[in-house]
Write an enzyme that holds these catalytic residues in place. Structure first.
Site, mmCIF file in Angstrom:
data_model
loop_
_atom_site.group_PDB
_atom_site.id
_atom_site.type_symbol
_atom_site.label_atom_id
_atom_site.label_comp_id
_atom_site.label_asym_id
_atom_site.label_seq_id
_atom_site.Cartn_x
_atom_site.Cartn_y
_atom_site.Cartn_z
ATOM 1 N N CYS A 36 39.693 40.294 41.456
ATOM 2 C CA CYS A 36 38.264 40.281 41.536
ATOM 3 C C CYS A 36 38.099 40.233 43.193
ATOM 4 O O CYS A 36 38.415 39.208 43.752
ATOM 5 C CB CYS A 36 37.567 39.324 40.843
ATOM 6 S SG CYS A 36 35.802 39.418 41.296
ATOM 7 N N GLU A 58 35.511 46.995 40.112
ATOM 8 C CA GLU A 58 37.318 47.290 40.000
ATOM 9 C C GLU A 58 37.301 48.781 40.280
ATOM 10 O O GLU A 58 36.060 49.628 40.101
ATOM 11 C CB GLU A 58 37.561 46.862 38.516
ATOM 12 C CG GLU A 58 37.741 45.445 38.713
ATOM 13 C CD GLU A 58 38.760 44.802 39.571
ATOM 14 O OE1 GLU A 58 39.495 45.564 40.435
ATOM 15 O OE2 GLU A 58 38.881 43.383 39.560
#
Length: 221
Positions: A2, A105
């Site tokens: 992340c 992402e």
């Protein structure tokens, strides 16, 4: 993994949501492109009270001689967090929640270009990532830093990336923060597939200098 967040909830609403006393050093919101090494909103337990404050996103182990003395530790893997020298003490006694409206992402296209995806709660609620924190002192100045705990992605998110943040459900916040005894390790798992939605966004967000609400707008095909 992340590595980029969006935070849009106002400070007072965030403090109310987490029943936490806000500090006076909170990062500016909304911020649709929160990057590593910048300050992020963090909730942690201080005695009998929860605090909402700011920490550097990028965990600094106590043995670092400078903030950049080793790898940039923005994530801590759930599978090894209890054994890694950098994280094992923090995962026992210094757990926190890192709120976000969503996170990004990337996938790659046929030419190797990076296509960003915005991942969020399907019900548009604020996500609470599992985190750990640490105080690091150099020359009398203390930096409070944090990392987001990650785990293997669920089947839906694995279409984009094989890792995802550990997301703590509201009913488990107290357990993760250490307010309800032991058992926090059981929370380090992937969120249910139906909890999250995702969509492509413009490549503008690939720049860590990009700003604005357009960063989380669905890409027009």
């Amino acid at each position: 993994m992340c590595g980029r967040l969006a935070v849009t909830l106002p400070d007072d609403a965030m403090a109310q949501l987490f029943d936490a006393q806000p500090g006076n050093d909170l990062p500016e919101v909304p911020n649709h492109n929160v990057c590593p090494t910048t300050r992020v909103h963090v909730i942690w337990n201080q005695g009998a009270n929860r605090r909402l404050g700011a920490m550097r996103w990028g965990f600094i182990p106590y043995w670092y001689k400078a903030a950049n003395d080793g790898p940039l530790l923005i994530n801590a893997r759930a599978e090894t967090i209890a054994d890694k020298p950098a994280f094992k003490a923090a995962c026992r006694t210094r757990r926190c929640l890192i709120p976000a409206s969503g996170f990004y992402e990337w996938t790659k296209d046929a030419e190797g270009g990076r296509d960003p995806w915005y991942i969020h709660a399907r019900d548009q609620s604020t996500l609470a990532f599992a985190g750990i924190w640490q105080d690091w002192t150099l020359a009398g100045e203390t930096t409070r830093s944090c990392a987001i705990v990650t785990t293997g992605a669920n089947a839906a998110i694995s279409q984009i990336h094989h890792r995802m943040p550990v997301i703590i459900a509201p009913q488990d916040w107290a357990l993760w923060l250490g307010e309800q005894g032991k058992g926090a390790a059981t929370l380090m798992r992937a969120a249910p597939e139906q909890a999250l939605g995702f969509y492509r966004v413009d490549r503008t967000v690939n720049s860590n200098r990009a700003t604005g609400a357009d960063l989380i707008k669905p890409l027009s095909c």
